[in-house]
Design an enzyme around this catalytic site. Structure first.
Site, mmCIF file in Angstrom:
data_model
loop_
_atom_site.group_PDB
_atom_site.id
_atom_site.type_symbol
_atom_site.label_atom_id
_atom_site.label_comp_id
_atom_site.label_asym_id
_atom_site.label_seq_id
_atom_site.Cartn_x
_atom_site.Cartn_y
_atom_site.Cartn_z
ATOM 1 N N GLU A 184 -2.748 -6.906 -9.841
ATOM 2 C CA GLU A 184 -4.112 -6.958 -9.306
ATOM 3 C C GLU A 184 -5.070 -6.158 -10.187
ATOM 4 O O GLU A 184 -4.644 -5.329 -11.002
ATOM 5 C CB GLU A 184 -4.144 -6.422 -7.872
ATOM 6 C CG GLU A 184 -3.594 -5.015 -7.765
ATOM 7 C CD GLU A 184 -4.374 -4.158 -6.806
ATOM 8 O OE1 GLU A 184 -5.621 -4.252 -6.779
ATOM 9 O OE2 GLU A 184 -3.735 -3.373 -6.104
ATOM 10 N N VAL A 213 -5.400 -6.876 -3.198
ATOM 11 C CA VAL A 213 -4.088 -7.469 -2.901
ATOM 12 C C VAL A 213 -4.277 -8.832 -2.236
ATOM 13 O O VAL A 213 -3.588 -9.800 -2.578
ATOM 14 C CB VAL A 213 -3.253 -6.524 -2.000
ATOM 15 C CG1 VAL A 213 -2.027 -7.235 -1.443
ATOM 16 C CG2 VAL A 213 -2.840 -5.276 -2.779
ATOM 17 N N LYS A 248 -15.676 -5.807 -5.992
ATOM 18 C CA LYS A 248 -14.330 -5.801 -5.395
ATOM 19 C C LYS A 248 -14.221 -7.025 -4.504
ATOM 20 O O LYS A 248 -14.984 -7.138 -3.536
ATOM 21 C CB LYS A 248 -14.154 -4.505 -4.593
ATOM 22 C CG LYS A 248 -12.877 -4.405 -3.769
ATOM 23 C CD LYS A 248 -12.795 -3.042 -3.073
ATOM 24 C CE LYS A 248 -11.738 -3.019 -1.987
ATOM 25 N NZ LYS A 248 -11.673 -1.731 -1.275
ATOM 26 N N LYS A 257 -1.246 2.650 1.461
ATOM 27 C CA LYS A 257 -1.909 3.878 1.021
ATOM 28 C C LYS A 257 -1.852 4.929 2.139
ATOM 29 O O LYS A 257 -2.059 4.610 3.302
ATOM 30 C CB LYS A 257 -3.343 3.563 0.592
ATOM 31 C CG LYS A 257 -3.352 2.962 -0.812
ATOM 32 C CD LYS A 257 -4.740 2.671 -1.310
ATOM 33 C CE LYS A 257 -5.223 1.384 -0.726
ATOM 34 N NZ LYS A 257 -4.728 0.193 -1.435
ATOM 35 N N ASP A 282 -11.379 -1.129 11.192
ATOM 36 C CA ASP A 282 -11.162 -1.416 9.778
ATOM 37 C C ASP A 282 -9.673 -1.634 9.517
ATOM 38 O O ASP A 282 -8.886 -0.689 9.521
ATOM 39 C CB ASP A 282 -11.701 -0.259 8.923
ATOM 40 C CG ASP A 282 -11.666 -0.563 7.427
ATOM 41 O OD1 ASP A 282 -11.095 -1.602 7.032
ATOM 42 O OD2 ASP A 282 -12.211 0.240 6.655
ATOM 43 N N SER A 310 -7.385 -3.704 6.617
ATOM 44 C CA SER A 310 -7.494 -4.430 5.356
ATOM 45 C C SER A 310 -7.147 -5.903 5.528
ATOM 46 O O SER A 310 -6.192 -6.264 6.230
ATOM 47 C CB SER A 310 -6.555 -3.809 4.329
ATOM 48 O OG SER A 310 -6.605 -4.557 3.135
ATOM 49 N N ALA A 311 -7.911 -6.750 4.854
ATOM 50 C CA ALA A 311 -7.634 -8.190 4.839
ATOM 51 C C ALA A 311 -6.323 -8.499 4.126
ATOM 52 O O ALA A 311 -5.815 -9.620 4.214
ATOM 53 C CB ALA A 311 -8.792 -8.923 4.165
ATOM 54 N N ASP A 312 -5.750 -7.491 3.444
ATOM 55 C CA ASP A 312 -4.442 -7.683 2.805
ATOM 56 C C ASP A 312 -3.421 -8.190 3.830
ATOM 57 O O ASP A 312 -2.614 -9.070 3.523
ATOM 58 C CB ASP A 312 -3.897 -6.355 2.234
ATOM 59 C CG ASP A 312 -4.692 -5.827 1.043
ATOM 60 O OD1 ASP A 312 -5.618 -6.517 0.572
ATOM 61 O OD2 ASP A 312 -4.378 -4.699 0.592
HETATM 62 N N1 PSU Z 1 -3.114 0.300 -4.760
HETATM 63 C C1 PSU Z 1 -3.517 1.363 -5.531
HETATM 64 N N2 PSU Z 1 -4.869 1.504 -5.730
HETATM 65 C C2 PSU Z 1 -5.809 0.612 -5.219
HETATM 66 C C3 PSU Z 1 -5.367 -0.497 -4.428
HETATM 67 C C4 PSU Z 1 -4.007 -0.598 -4.235
HETATM 68 O O1 PSU Z 1 -2.682 2.167 -6.006
HETATM 69 O O2 PSU Z 1 -7.006 0.780 -5.466
HETATM 70 C C5 PSU Z 1 -6.392 -1.502 -3.871
HETATM 71 C C6 PSU Z 1 -5.742 -2.858 -3.636
HETATM 72 O O3 PSU Z 1 -6.504 -3.803 -4.367
HETATM 73 C C7 PSU Z 1 -5.860 -3.111 -2.146
HETATM 74 C C8 PSU Z 1 -7.152 -2.412 -1.851
HETATM 75 O O4 PSU Z 1 -5.879 -4.472 -1.833
HETATM 76 O O5 PSU Z 1 -6.990 -1.185 -2.594
HETATM 77 C C9 PSU Z 1 -7.349 -2.223 -0.357
HETATM 78 O O6 PSU Z 1 -8.713 -2.083 -0.106
HETATM 79 P P1 PSU Z 1 -9.264 -2.218 1.419
HETATM 80 O O7 PSU Z 1 -8.616 -1.071 2.137
HETATM 81 O O8 PSU Z 1 -10.772 -2.091 1.314
HETATM 82 O O9 PSU Z 1 -8.819 -3.561 1.905
HETATM 83 MN MN MN Z 2 -11.363 -2.242 4.757
#
Ligand code: PSU
Ligand code: MN
Length: 305
Positions: free
Chosen positions: A26, A107, A87, A160, A139, A141-143
């Site tokens: 990614e 992701v 993003k 994370k 909140d 994640s859409a992942d």
């Molecule tokens: N893993 C990492 N660093 C990152 C991410 C993943 O070590 O920055 C990114 C990925 O692209 C993941 C995104 O999909 O963070 C999640 O963002 P959000 O919580 O806004 O969905």
């Molecule tokens: Mn989010």
């Protein structure tokens, strides 16, 4: 005729047509997850690691509306250094194509594009998931949604640690996303070797993962397989430092009114700054291990089909 919106690099196209191993990477981690100039250095390093294993890297990003599967060095440089790179999650892909916008893929977007291109394995750092203040902000994640309906093996160091890990594991269960630990019986903790949460399955070889992948196809299982690969204990962030700085970072995000897509990059960079770079080293060690394991899995898988 309308312009093409997906473009495979020649290297990726050849590898896929010859059934050679390919691993998707990614780009949000490059553009928004890591500080410059380390971001470009490590993006290049991850690609070399795969090439040394005989695996073709397919870093994915959207440039001027076109989804590039496999970037050349100029394109990688642009993702790492251009301030206008946004993003993009899955929902942004069609809008970006229609408006010719440029962005790094999370992701969710990377998994969907990799699947569409016929790539079976994907490496990242930590997945997105349910945020700690979910009851207030909703909140998530859409992942997670995309992983519930995209058959791809995602090698990661868990989710994370800025997230509510317990709630995220619950959601993955509800969404029928398979989760296995690689040589561990606890879910990895991103910067930390372990999140402290038990998981149901432990696997200890790329061949077993390849067998699971083949079984998913036979069952018509259209969800992802999450392979949790922990950072080595010697390379993890000091757990007490992690706890202390994360608590302060969550508070700072609230005070600064950070919301939506900005939350994750804000917290990751807060941790880098307030651990004097130690969180960056742990993050990179985790991703490094995931890229290498993803290469082994992709190799085992193509040999087995
Ligand atoms: N893993 C990492 N660093 C990152 C991410 C993943 O070590 O920055 C990114 C990925 O692209 C993941 C995104 O999909 O963070 C999640 O963002 P959000 O919580 O806004 O969905
Ligand atoms: Mn989010």
């Amino acid at each position: 005729m309308s312009p093409k919106i997906v473009s495979l690099s020649e290297e990726v196209r050849q590898a896929l047509s010859h059934r050679e191993p390919v691993v998707a990477l990614e780009s949000t981690i490059i553009a928004h997850g890591l500080p410059r100039p380390r971001n470009l250095e490590v993006a290049t390093e991850f690609e070399s690691t795969l090439r040394d294993q005989g695996v073709v890297p397919a870093t994915i990003a959207i440039l001027d509306g076109v989804a590039h599967i496999g970037l050349n060095s100029e394109q990688l440089d642009r993702v790492a250094n251009d301030d206008t790179i946004r993003k993009f999650g899955y929902r942004d892909l069609a809008i970006a194509a229609g408006t010719r916008a440029s962005g790094a893929t999370t992701v969710s977007a990377t998994a969907a594009l990799a699947r569409q291109a016929g790539i079976d394995v994907f490496a990242t750092g930590g997945l997105g998931g349910v945020h700690r203040d979910w009851t207030v902000a909703q909140d998530e994640s859409a992942d997670l949604d995309v992983l519930s309906r995209t058959r791809i093996t995602v090698v990661c160091s868990g989710v994370k640690s800025i997230l509510d890990v317990d709630a995220t594991l619950q959601r993955l269960e509800t969404l029928n996303v398979g989760v296995v630990g690689y040589r561990t019986d606890t879910f990895p903790g991103f910067y930390l070797h372990s999140s402290g949460h038990d998981i149901d399955w432990t696997v200890d070889s790329p061949d077993v993962i390849a067998a699971i992948m083949r079984a998913q196809i036979e069952y018509g299982d259209n969800g992802a397989l999450v392979v949790g690969n922990p950072v080595a204990t010697q390379l993890q962030l000091d757990p007490q430092l992690h706890e202390r700085v994360l608590t302060a970072g969550l508070e700072a995000a609230r005070t600064d009114g950070i919301s939506g897509q900005d939350v994750t990059p804000y917290l990751l960079s807060y941790l880098v700054e307030h651990t004097s770079g130690a969180s960056l080293e742990a993050n990179l060690a985790a991703v490094r291990g995931n890229v290498a394991l993803a290469g082994e899995i992709a190799t085992a898988y193509v040999r087995s089909i």
